[in-house]
Design a protein around this motif. Structure first.
Motif, PDB file in Angstrom:
ATOM      1  N   LEU A 160       3.519  -1.596  -6.401  1.00 17.21           N
ATOM      2  CA  LEU A 160       2.631  -2.808  -6.181  1.00 17.21           C
ATOM      3  C   LEU A 160       1.535  -2.651  -7.218  1.00 17.21           C
ATOM      4  CD1 LEU A 160       2.487  -2.617  -2.280  1.00 17.21           C
ATOM      5  CD2 LEU A 160       3.958  -3.883  -3.450  1.00 17.21           C
ATOM      6  N   LYS A 161       1.298  -1.435  -7.509  1.00 17.04           N
ATOM      7  CA  LYS A 161       0.448  -1.336  -8.793  1.00 17.04           C
ATOM      8  C   LYS A 161       1.043  -0.369  -9.745  1.00 17.04           C
ATOM      9  CE  LYS A 161      -3.664  -0.441  -6.755  1.00 17.04           C
ATOM     10  NZ  LYS A 161      -4.994  -0.056  -6.625  1.00 17.04           N
ATOM     11  N   MET A 162       1.080  -0.328 -11.080  1.00 22.71           N
ATOM     12  CA  MET A 162       1.591   0.530 -12.181  1.00 22.71           C
ATOM     13  C   MET A 162       0.341   1.612 -12.410  1.00 22.71           C
ATOM     14  SD  MET A 162       4.823  -0.148 -12.322  1.00 22.71           S
ATOM     15  CE  MET A 162       5.352   0.551 -13.701  1.00 22.71           C
ATOM     16  N   ILE A 163      -0.820   1.228 -12.284  1.00 21.83           N
ATOM     17  CA  ILE A 163      -1.995   2.088 -12.788  1.00 21.83           C
ATOM     18  C   ILE A 163      -2.656   2.215 -11.627  1.00 21.83           C
ATOM     19  CG2 ILE A 163      -3.867   2.263 -14.305  1.00 21.83           C
ATOM     20  CD1 ILE A 163      -2.397   0.768 -16.313  1.00 21.83           C
ATOM     21  N   ILE A 164      -3.120   3.197 -11.020  1.00 25.35           N
ATOM     22  CA  ILE A 164      -3.891   3.633  -9.975  1.00 25.35           C
ATOM     23  C   ILE A 164      -5.039   4.643 -10.500  1.00 25.35           C
ATOM     24  CG2 ILE A 164      -3.877   4.610  -7.622  1.00 25.35           C
ATOM     25  CD1 ILE A 164      -0.733   3.525  -9.173  1.00 25.35           C
ATOM     26  N   GLU A 165      -6.257   4.203 -10.123  1.00 24.82           N
ATOM     27  CA  GLU A 165      -7.689   4.790 -10.419  1.00 24.82           C
ATOM     28  C   GLU A 165      -7.603   5.984  -9.401  1.00 24.82           C
ATOM     29  OE1 GLU A 165      -9.863   4.377 -12.951  1.00 24.82           O
ATOM     30  OE2 GLU A 165      -8.659   2.375 -13.623  1.00 24.82           O
ATOM     31  N   PRO A 166      -8.328   7.150  -9.804  1.00 25.27           N
ATOM     32  CA  PRO A 166      -8.619   7.985  -9.108  1.00 25.27           C
ATOM     33  C   PRO A 166      -9.187   7.661  -7.650  1.00 25.27           C
ATOM     34  CG  PRO A 166      -9.418   8.637 -11.208  1.00 25.27           C
ATOM     35  CD  PRO A 166      -9.051   7.280 -10.884  1.00 25.27           C
ATOM     36  N   GLY A 167      -8.686   7.976  -6.501  1.00 26.18           N
ATOM     37  CA  GLY A 167      -9.126   7.779  -5.183  1.00 26.18           C
ATOM     38  C   GLY A 167      -8.533   6.692  -4.662  1.00 26.18           C
ATOM     39  N   ASP A 168      -7.748   5.607  -5.510  1.00 26.82           N
ATOM     40  CA  ASP A 168      -7.168   4.632  -4.906  1.00 26.82           C
ATOM     41  C   ASP A 168      -5.880   4.682  -4.253  1.00 26.82           C
ATOM     42  OD1 ASP A 168      -9.503   3.122  -5.623  1.00 26.82           O
ATOM     43  OD2 ASP A 168      -8.612   2.283  -7.507  1.00 26.82           O
ATOM     44  N   SER A 169      -5.293   3.754  -3.526  1.00 25.82           N
ATOM     45  CA  SER A 169      -3.909   4.035  -2.870  1.00 25.82           C
ATOM     46  C   SER A 169      -3.187   2.794  -3.534  1.00 25.82           C
ATOM     47  CB  SER A 169      -4.111   3.944  -1.625  1.00 25.82           C
ATOM     48  OG  SER A 169      -4.903   5.325  -1.027  1.00 25.82           O
ATOM     49  N   SER A 170      -1.886   2.958  -3.318  1.00 24.65           N
ATOM     50  CA  SER A 170      -1.029   1.817  -3.657  1.00 24.65           C
ATOM     51  C   SER A 170       0.241   2.223  -2.922  1.00 24.65           C
ATOM     52  CB  SER A 170      -1.039   1.744  -4.973  1.00 24.65           C
ATOM     53  OG  SER A 170      -0.064   0.524  -5.391  1.00 24.65           O
ATOM     54  N   ALA A 171       1.478   1.464  -3.390  1.00 23.28           N
ATOM     55  CA  ALA A 171       2.806   1.610  -2.483  1.00 23.28           C
ATOM     56  C   ALA A 171       3.898   1.378  -3.671  1.00 23.28           C
ATOM     57  CB  ALA A 171       2.874   0.950  -1.232  1.00 23.28           C
ATOM     58  N   ILE A 172       5.001   2.170  -3.128  1.00 26.85           N
ATOM     59  CA  ILE A 172       6.289   1.810  -3.845  1.00 26.85           C
ATOM     60  C   ILE A 172       7.097   1.086  -2.754  1.00 26.85           C
ATOM     61  CG2 ILE A 172       8.571   2.619  -4.942  1.00 26.85           C
ATOM     62  CD1 ILE A 172       5.935   3.088  -6.572  1.00 26.85           C
ATOM     63  N   ARG A 173       7.356  -0.217  -2.966  1.00 28.79           N
ATOM     64  CA  ARG A 173       7.998  -0.792  -2.236  1.00 28.79           C
ATOM     65  C   ARG A 173       9.887  -0.814  -2.513  1.00 28.79           C
ATOM     66  NH1 ARG A 173       5.879  -6.513  -1.224  1.00 28.79           N
ATOM     67  NH2 ARG A 173       5.026  -5.214   0.262  1.00 28.79           N
ATOM     68  N   VAL A 174      10.673  -0.380  -1.583  1.00 31.08           N
ATOM     69  CA  VAL A 174      12.012  -0.139  -1.615  1.00 31.08           C
ATOM     70  C   VAL A 174      12.440  -1.116  -0.763  1.00 31.08           C
ATOM     71  CG1 VAL A 174      13.937   1.457  -1.561  1.00 31.08           C
ATOM     72  CG2 VAL A 174      11.761   2.175  -2.233  1.00 31.08           C
ATOM     73  N   VAL A 175      13.446  -2.068  -1.389  1.00 35.24           N
ATOM     74  CA  VAL A 175      14.400  -2.960  -0.551  1.00 35.24           C
ATOM     75  C   VAL A 175      15.695  -2.334  -0.721  1.00 35.24           C
ATOM     76  CG1 VAL A 175      15.103  -5.578  -0.454  1.00 35.24           C
ATOM     77  CG2 VAL A 175      12.953  -4.739  -1.163  1.00 35.24           C
ATOM     78  N   TYR A 176      16.275  -2.561   0.513  1.00 32.20           N
ATOM     79  CA  TYR A 176      17.832  -2.030   0.607  1.00 32.20           C
ATOM     80  C   TYR A 176      18.489  -3.305   0.932  1.00 32.20           C
ATOM     81  CZ  TYR A 176      22.184  -0.067   1.945  1.00 32.20           C
ATOM     82  OH  TYR A 176      23.427   0.192   2.182  1.00 32.20           O
ATOM     83  N   HIS A 177      19.605  -3.574   0.335  1.00 32.64           N
ATOM     84  CA  HIS A 177      20.464  -4.622   0.402  1.00 32.64           C
ATOM     85  C   HIS A 177      21.825  -4.101   0.973  1.00 32.64           C
ATOM     86  CE1 HIS A 177      17.677  -6.837  -2.191  1.00 32.64           C
ATOM     87  NE2 HIS A 177      17.628  -5.768  -2.766  1.00 32.64           N
ATOM     88  N   SER A 178      22.133  -4.428   2.209  1.00 35.04           N
ATOM     89  CA  SER A 178      23.096  -3.767   3.080  1.00 35.04           C
ATOM     90  C   SER A 178      24.476  -4.490   2.821  1.00 35.04           C
ATOM     91  CB  SER A 178      22.958  -3.812   4.414  1.00 35.04           C
ATOM     92  OG  SER A 178      23.003  -5.328   4.863  1.00 35.04           O
TER      93      SER A 178
END
Length: 144
Positions: free
Chosen positions: A92-110
């Motif tokens: 969701l973000k490639m650069i994250i400042e100290p103390g900040d949060s983000s996420a990696i979204r994983v999509v699975y195609h069945s």
């Protein structure tokens, strides 16, 4: 012979007097290394495994693997790979400042294979250790 001994004595005194006294002082590489060890990105994932339970064949499931930069410098996501094309990671973000949060979204195609599924996604960052493995699991019902 006495001249040889005198020259050898002078040479020995000269070499002993030329001892490197900068051993106790940090050189620029040591100082930089010490500074770098204080300035590091630390990634903390809330979870490393997500079970999407049951999907119908052909459906997709997604999950956000949340994390926080608990370090003292910028965290950079440098690379994302998946075990197969059925799992797609996206930061969701490639650069994250100290103390900040983000996420990696994983999509699975069945639409690949029915049955029990366990897939891995590999996230590379500028942290120590530099790679983390995120896993998704579940069951894909056969196509009817």
């Amino acid at each position: 012979m006495n001249v040889f001994r005198i020259l050898l004595l002078i040479f020995t005194i000269f070499i002993a007097g030329c001892k490197n006294t900068t051993d106790s002082l940090p050189n620029s590489n040591q100082a930089k290394s010490n500074q770098d060890s204080n300035q590091i990105a630390k990634i903390y994932y809330k979870e490393y495994l997500y079970d999407f339970d049951t999907l119908n064949f052909g459906d997709s499931a997604s999950h956000d693997f949340k994390f926080k930069n608990q370090g003292t410098t910028i965290l950079r996501i440098t690379k994302m790979d998946a075990q197969c094309i059925c799992a797609t990671p996206k930061a969701l973000k490639m650069i994250i400042e100290p103390g900040d949060s983000s996420a990696i979204r994983v999509v699975y195609h069945s639409a690949v294979t029915p049955g029990y599924v366990e897939k891995e996604v590999y996230i590379s960052t500028n942290t120590i250790p530099p790679m983390a493995t995120l896993r998704i699991t579940g069951f894909v019902k056969p196509f009817k």
